[in-house]
Design a protein around this motif. Structure first.
Motif, PDB file in Angstrom:
ATOM      1  N   HIS A  45      -8.362   8.881  -7.951  1.00  0.00           N
ATOM      2  CA  HIS A  45      -7.437  10.007  -7.802  1.00  0.00           C
ATOM      3  C   HIS A  45      -6.628  10.236  -9.078  1.00  0.00           C
TER       4      HIS A  45
ATOM      5  N   LEU B 143       2.072   1.767  -3.485  1.00  0.00           N
ATOM      6  CA  LEU B 143       1.010   2.215  -4.380  1.00  0.00           C
ATOM      7  C   LEU B 143       0.677   3.685  -4.163  1.00  0.00           C
ATOM      8  N   TYR B 144       0.590   4.094  -2.909  1.00  0.00           N
ATOM      9  CA  TYR B 144       0.252   5.487  -2.619  1.00  0.00           C
ATOM     10  C   TYR B 144       1.365   6.441  -3.041  1.00  0.00           C
TER      11      TYR B 144
ATOM     12  N   GLN C 229       2.878   6.353  -5.902  1.00  0.00           N
ATOM     13  CA  GLN C 229       2.860   6.539  -7.353  1.00  0.00           C
ATOM     14  C   GLN C 229       2.050   7.785  -7.716  1.00  0.00           C
ATOM     15  N   GLU C 230       2.601   8.603  -8.595  1.00  0.00           N
ATOM     16  CA  GLU C 230       1.985   9.897  -8.903  1.00  0.00           C
ATOM     17  C   GLU C 230       1.282   9.943 -10.255  1.00  0.00           C
TER      18      GLU C 230
ATOM     19  N   HIS D  44      -8.720   0.951  -1.028  1.00  0.00           N
ATOM     20  CA  HIS D  44      -7.504   1.704  -1.335  1.00  0.00           C
ATOM     21  C   HIS D  44      -7.329   1.841  -2.848  1.00  0.00           C
TER      22      HIS D  44
ATOM     23  N   LEU E 288       0.822  -1.211   0.000  1.00  0.00           N
ATOM     24  CA  LEU E 288       0.000   0.000   0.000  1.00  0.00           C
ATOM     25  C   LEU E 288       0.856   1.262   0.000  1.00  0.00           C
ATOM     26  N   LEU E 289       1.948   1.250   0.754  1.00  0.00           N
ATOM     27  CA  LEU E 289       2.848   2.405   0.771  1.00  0.00           C
ATOM     28  C   LEU E 289       3.435   2.646  -0.620  1.00  0.00           C
TER      29      LEU E 289
ATOM     30  N   ASN F 100      -9.839   4.311  -4.270  1.00  0.00           N
ATOM     31  CA  ASN F 100      -9.456   5.689  -3.982  1.00  0.00           C
ATOM     32  C   ASN F 100      -8.306   6.151  -4.867  1.00  0.00           C
ATOM     33  N   MET F 101      -7.310   5.269  -5.019  1.00  0.00           N
ATOM     34  CA  MET F 101      -6.143   5.647  -5.811  1.00  0.00           C
ATOM     35  C   MET F 101      -6.482   5.763  -7.294  1.00  0.00           C
TER      36      MET F 101
ATOM     37  N   PHE G  73       1.401   3.685 -11.384  1.00  0.00           N
ATOM     38  CA  PHE G  73       0.485   3.030 -10.456  1.00  0.00           C
ATOM     39  C   PHE G  73       0.068   1.657 -10.985  1.00  0.00           C
TER      40      PHE G  73
END
Length: 267
Positions: free
Chosen positions: A170, A17-18, A20-21, A163, A14-15, A166-167, A26
């Motif tokens: 986003h 994945l979060y 990735q911009e 998660h 998860l860290l 949400n990603m 991603f």
């Protein structure tokens, strides 16, 4: 019940994945990192645009060019995953053998001609929905040797589910905004729109009312109506719905009989 080591791996995934911009990183991170939690042979992350797959922004793992082409252009519409995605109102985890009874599933053309031929008879994943529509599908496949996905695998996907939703939302929403801007520029050239008409067009496509466009551009309501009227004349459409449909699909939607320059006249 996951072991402590599995929870640690899950947190690390998860860290990653979060961090990735953009969507490309991603997608690649999701497909590779998930294998540390759920062994699988092949998989994909499909991004949807309306009812169609956005092929340029879909990513595949372990699948040959032939398999990708066959799935997208021959078997995508025959995938029984559609039955599940149509029924579920929200983002949800699925397993193929839970969608269709296995004996029946093995008789389908999709199974016999695609899954069996590629030695990926078992599948599971996440259907991601946003605003009631399917926006992405994250799918994992296993060979006969690896066997079907377990309750533990589905539990892990269940933890990842919110998660990932949400990603994805986003990173998808900025993509859609950029796509709209690109479409509007090309549209403006094709229909010889002025700079202001192009601005109004983007705001109409973004769902703003005449009054909201007036406030956003700091112009009078009569000026907004004039620009919209000019858009209708140049594109030969009769309503806001037709205009947006022409922008997004390259052709105008059918007009209602009574909708003649309706938005230009609306308060």
């Amino acid at each position: 019940m996951l072991k402590e080591t599995e929870w640690l791996t899950l947190n690390n995934v998860l860290l990653e994945l979060y961090a990735q911009e953009d969507f490309a990183r991603f997608a690649q991170c999701l497909l590779h990192a998930t294998r540390r939690l759920i062994p699988y042979n092949k998989g994909f992350l499909l991004l949807r645009r309306g009812d169609a797959v956005d092929e340029d922004r879909s990513y595949f793992f372990g699948m040959s060019a032939r398999e990708i082409d066959e799935y997208l252009h021959v078997y995508y519409d025959k995938d029984y995953l559609h039955y599940f995605s149509d029924r579920t109102p929200d983002t949800a985890v699925y397993r193929d053998t839970d969608i269709v009874e296995d004996a029946l599933r093995r008789k389908t053309e999709f199974y016999r001609q695609f899954l069996q031929q590629a030695d990926i008879p078992y599948g599971c994943g996440i259907v991601v929905k946003h605003a009631g529509e399917v926006c992405a599908v994250f799918n994992l496949f296993r060979s006969e040797q690896l066997g079907n996905f377990s309750a533990r695998d589905l539990e892990i996907l269940g933890i990842l589910q919110q998660h990932i939703e949400n990603m994805l939302v986003h990173v998808i929403e900025p993509l859609q905004q950029r796509d709209l801007g690109s479409l509007a520029k090309s549209f403006a050239r094709n229909y010889h729109l002025t700079s202001r008409e192009s601005q109004v067009l983007e705001l109409v496509a973004d769902g703003l009312s005449n009054q909201e466009i007036c406030q956003r551009l700091v112009i009078s309501i009569s000026t907004v109506k004039k620009h919209i009227y000019n858009l209708y004349v140049k594109t030969q459409v009769r309503s806001r719905t037709q205009l947006v449909h022409l922008l997004m699909n390259g052709r105008a939607a059918k007009a209602n009989d009574e909708a003649v320059f309706d938005e230009a006249e609306a308060m």
